[in-house]
Design a protein around this motif. Structure first.
Motif, short mmCIF file in Angstrom:
data_model
loop_
_atom_site.label_atom_id
_atom_site.label_comp_id
_atom_site.label_asym_id
_atom_site.label_seq_id
_atom_site.Cartn_x
_atom_site.Cartn_y
_atom_site.Cartn_z
N UNK A 20 0.84 -1.21 0.00
CA UNK A 20 0.00 0.00 0.00
C UNK A 20 0.88 1.25 0.00
N UNK A 21 1.91 1.26 0.84
CA UNK A 21 2.77 2.45 0.94
C UNK A 21 3.42 2.73 -0.40
N UNK A 22 3.94 1.68 -1.06
CA UNK A 22 4.57 1.88 -2.37
C UNK A 22 3.55 2.40 -3.37
N UNK A 23 2.34 1.81 -3.35
CA UNK A 23 1.31 2.22 -4.31
C UNK A 23 0.93 3.68 -4.12
N UNK A 24 0.83 4.12 -2.84
CA UNK A 24 0.45 5.52 -2.57
C UNK A 24 1.48 6.46 -3.18
N UNK A 30 -4.39 11.34 -7.68
CA UNK A 30 -4.45 11.63 -6.25
C UNK A 30 -5.68 11.01 -5.59
N UNK A 31 -6.79 10.91 -6.35
CA UNK A 31 -7.99 10.28 -5.78
C UNK A 31 -7.70 8.82 -5.44
N UNK A 35 -7.59 6.88 -1.65
CA UNK A 35 -8.31 5.64 -1.32
C UNK A 35 -7.34 4.55 -0.86
N UNK A 36 -6.18 4.45 -1.55
CA UNK A 36 -5.20 3.44 -1.14
C UNK A 36 -4.69 3.76 0.26
N UNK A 37 -4.51 5.04 0.55
CA UNK A 37 -4.05 5.44 1.89
C UNK A 37 -5.07 5.04 2.94
N UNK A 38 -6.35 5.14 2.57
CA UNK A 38 -7.41 4.71 3.48
C UNK A 38 -7.31 3.20 3.74
N UNK A 39 -7.03 2.44 2.66
CA UNK A 39 -6.85 0.99 2.82
C UNK A 39 -5.64 0.70 3.71
N UNK A 40 -4.58 1.48 3.53
CA UNK A 40 -3.38 1.35 4.38
C UNK A 40 -3.77 1.51 5.86
N UNK A 70 -11.66 11.79 4.11
CA UNK A 70 -12.67 12.77 3.70
C UNK A 70 -12.01 14.13 3.45
N UNK A 71 -11.08 14.52 4.36
CA UNK A 71 -10.41 15.82 4.18
C UNK A 71 -9.55 15.82 2.92
N UNK A 72 -8.86 14.68 2.65
CA UNK A 72 -8.08 14.58 1.41
C UNK A 72 -8.98 14.75 0.20
#
Lengths: 84, 235
Positions: A20-24, A30-31, A35-40, A70-72
């Motif tokens: 996840x970190x690499x994918x982010x 950015x959208x 979402x990936x950061x949320x999964x992280x 949500x803020x992102x």
């Protein structure tokens, strides 16, 4: 849960976290990154709970996966979606 | 060239870090700092000394209460900073009360409306039971803020803003630091030190902890919802 199973679970979660970190970092959309950061954060929440810290797990789920995302999204809505 | 330089620098920085890790006690070893410092005292005496069955709450609000006091102030500062940076006209796109701000499937709207009271109940449960079970003011407050945010999306801001009326909102935003100052001063009167809790485990100590939890919960929820609303305002 036996110790082996518990360790295997940990290794699986850590692998997911690194992916996840690499994918982010790598994604230009950015959208998708938000979402990936949320999964992280959700995976991180599982790690905290598995490590015996339910208080931190709750915070991670509510703040990391919920409010921050949500803020992102709002910030992306106010600016542009593609990274240059 | 630049990339190779960065990789080389990272490799150099990694050497002392890995060396430091190698010198640390093994995972689970009794030599670990977690077992040799204050943690063991927290675990042995935390429940009776700090007045909370949940040791985490005891550490956060009692042993490290002053830390948390500062953190709560930081959260309020974030809200104030957002308000200062994002100067808005206060107006926004016209919307009918009770109507979604974005095109939405009726299923989503119905499910959110159905679940809203239960989410609110869960949020208050997490805030008030933070003393005995995992959770606490911040976690519960965030859950409540999430509810307000999803209500703003599904039912429109006019409906969601009624939960936190604009007239009292500044006071709700600062509820966290305010409750800390109030309880801290009460502690100063009772025990002689700021944020001191009466040692005897009783109703008073529990009530003081709950006062702080409620303050953090209401303050956190209002701050998050306010930042969300301000980001949604027209510039």
């Amino acid at each position: 849960m036996t110790i082996e199973a518990s360790r295997l679970f940990d290794v699986g979660l850590m692998t997911l976290l690194v992916l996840c970190a690499l994918a982010v970092v790598r994604t230009k959309d950015l959208l998708a990154a938000a979402i990936i950061f949320s999964a992280y954060s959700l995976v991180m929440c599982l790690v905290w709970d598995h490590r015996g810290a339910p208080d931190v797990a709750m915070t991670e789920a509510a703040v990391g996966a919920g409010v921050t995302t949500v803020l992102f999204l709002l910030a992306i809505g106010k600016t542009v979606r593609r990274e240059k | 060239m630049k990339k190779a330089l960065i990789i080389a620098l990272l490799a150099v920085a990694a050497i002392p870090l890995l060396a430091a890790m190698a010198s640390m006690p093994r995972f689970g070893s009794p030599e670990q700092p977690a077992y040799t410092h204050v943690a063991s005292r927290y675990l042995q005496k935390g429940a009776e000394e700090a007045g909370a069955d949940n040791v985490v709450t005891g550490v956060i609000l009692n042993y490290r209460g002053f830390d948390t006091n500062g953190e709560v102030t930081v959260i309020f500062t974030a809200c104030a900073a957002t308000a200062a940076v994002l100067v808005t006209s206060g107006s926004r796109k016209k919307e009918k009360p009770g109507e979604a701000t974005v095109p939405l499937s009726p299923v989503v709207g119905y499910v959110v409306r159905l679940l809203a009271p239960f989410i609110a109940l869960f949020a208050f449960y997490v805030v008030l039971f933070g003393e005995v079970s995992p959770g606490g003011g911040f976690q519960g407050g965030t859950i409540f803020a999430a509810l307000i945010i999803i209500l703003s999306v599904v039912a429109g801001r006019n409906v969601a803003e009624r939960v936190l009326p604009a007239r009292v909102r500044p006071w709700l935003q600062i509820a966290g630091p305010l409750s800390f100052i109030a309880v801290g001063t009460l502690g100063a009167v009772l025990t002689g030190s700021y944020l001191g809790f009466p040692h005897a485990r009783g109703l008073l100590a529990t009530a003081m902890l709950m006062g702080i939890e409620l303050g953090i919960g209401i303050g956190g929820a209002t701050v998050f919802a306010s930042i969300f609303w301000r980001l949604g305002d027209e510039p």
